[in-house]
Design a protein around this motif. Structure first.
Motif, short mmCIF file in Angstrom:
data_model
loop_
_atom_site.label_atom_id
_atom_site.label_comp_id
_atom_site.label_asym_id
_atom_site.label_seq_id
_atom_site.Cartn_x
_atom_site.Cartn_y
_atom_site.Cartn_z
N ARG A 291 29.97 26.17 8.18
CA ARG A 291 29.49 26.58 7.02
C ARG A 291 29.34 25.30 6.28
N ILE A 292 28.33 24.92 5.71
CA ILE A 292 28.49 23.46 4.97
C ILE A 292 27.77 23.80 3.69
N HIS A 293 27.85 22.63 2.91
CA HIS A 293 27.37 22.86 1.49
C HIS A 293 25.91 22.67 1.43
N PRO A 294 25.08 23.57 0.65
CA PRO A 294 23.52 23.45 0.77
C PRO A 294 22.80 22.27 0.46
N ASP A 295 23.40 21.26 -0.12
CA ASP A 295 22.70 20.06 -0.26
C ASP A 295 23.18 19.01 0.95
N ALA A 296 23.99 19.27 1.88
CA ALA A 296 24.52 18.40 2.82
C ALA A 296 23.13 18.27 4.06
N HIS A 297 23.04 17.00 4.55
CA HIS A 297 22.26 16.81 5.43
C HIS A 297 23.01 16.19 6.68
N LYS A 298 22.08 16.15 7.89
CA LYS A 298 22.76 15.90 9.17
C LYS A 298 23.85 14.81 9.23
N THR A 299 23.41 13.52 8.71
CA THR A 299 23.99 12.52 8.80
C THR A 299 25.45 12.71 7.70
N GLN A 300 25.60 13.22 6.98
CA GLN A 300 27.00 13.77 6.28
C GLN A 300 27.60 14.49 6.88
N VAL A 301 26.84 15.56 7.71
CA VAL A 301 27.60 16.39 8.32
C VAL A 301 28.40 15.85 9.74
N ARG A 302 27.71 14.86 10.28
CA ARG A 302 28.22 13.81 11.26
C ARG A 302 29.45 13.18 10.83
N GLN A 303 29.25 12.30 9.91
CA GLN A 303 30.40 11.53 9.28
C GLN A 303 31.52 12.43 8.96
N ALA A 304 31.25 13.65 8.19
CA ALA A 304 32.41 14.36 7.86
C ALA A 304 33.37 14.95 9.03
N VAL A 305 32.49 15.39 9.98
CA VAL A 305 33.08 15.92 11.24
C VAL A 305 34.03 14.52 12.08
N GLU A 306 33.50 13.66 12.19
CA GLU A 306 33.94 12.51 12.73
C GLU A 306 35.37 11.90 11.82
N PRO B 243 23.92 36.49 -0.71
CA PRO B 243 23.45 35.03 -0.72
C PRO B 243 23.25 34.58 0.73
N GLY B 244 22.14 33.83 0.75
CA GLY B 244 21.95 33.03 1.99
C GLY B 244 23.05 31.72 1.99
N TRP B 245 22.98 30.95 3.17
CA TRP B 245 23.80 30.06 3.08
C TRP B 245 23.45 29.22 4.45
N LYS B 246 24.12 27.75 4.52
CA LYS B 246 23.51 26.73 5.45
C LYS B 246 24.67 26.29 6.30
N LYS B 247 24.47 26.62 7.82
CA LYS B 247 25.02 26.62 8.69
C LYS B 247 24.84 24.97 9.65
N ALA B 248 25.97 24.34 10.25
CA ALA B 248 25.71 23.21 10.96
C ALA B 248 26.25 23.49 12.33
N ILE B 249 25.49 23.24 13.31
CA ILE B 249 26.01 23.38 14.88
C ILE B 249 26.07 22.06 15.19
N VAL B 250 27.42 21.51 15.55
CA VAL B 250 27.75 20.29 15.98
C VAL B 250 28.09 20.11 17.44
N GLN B 251 27.69 19.37 18.00
CA GLN B 251 28.16 19.07 19.62
C GLN B 251 28.90 17.71 19.74
N LEU B 252 30.15 17.97 20.31
CA LEU B 252 31.16 16.82 20.58
C LEU B 252 30.92 16.18 22.07
N LYS B 253 31.16 14.92 22.05
CA LYS B 253 31.40 14.20 23.28
C LYS B 253 32.35 14.89 24.03
N GLU B 254 31.97 14.87 25.51
CA GLU B 254 32.75 15.54 26.41
C GLU B 254 34.19 15.11 26.57
#
Length: 99
Positions: free
Chosen positions: A31-46, A76-87
């Protein structure tokens, strides 16, 4: 908008479907912040988990109508990120509990 990595990821999504995706595709849901975008999610997870992200998909979960004591409302609605990791990479917080 500049968000700290702790502000981007709000919570892991814990469900049977999310655990099945972890086992099959090495894919984690957050579950992520409503204003977050893909690049921010990638950097945060890494940065937070020390893993390598190969793909990020985003989903806007719509609001659901609910009724309580004859009063109409909605969840309320919310925003979800599905993140695939390296093998070979894994996130430890998901490994402890199995649904």
């Amino acid at each position: 908008m500049s968000l700290h990595p702790n502000e981007v990821l709000l919570a892991p999504v814990v469900s049977e479907k999310s655990y099945a995706q972890i086992e099959e595709n090495n894919t984690y849901s957050f579950r992520i912040h409503p204003d977050a975008h893909k690049t921010q999610v990638r950097q945060a997870v890494e940065e937070l988990f020390g893993v390598k992200v190969t793909a990020v998909n985003m989903v806007k979960v719509p609001a659901k109508p609910k009724m309580r004591n004859y009063r109409k409302g909605s969840r309320p609605g919310w925003k979800k990120a599905i993140v695939q990791l390296k093998e070979g990479d894994a996130i430890e917080i998901f490994e402890g509990a199995q649904v």
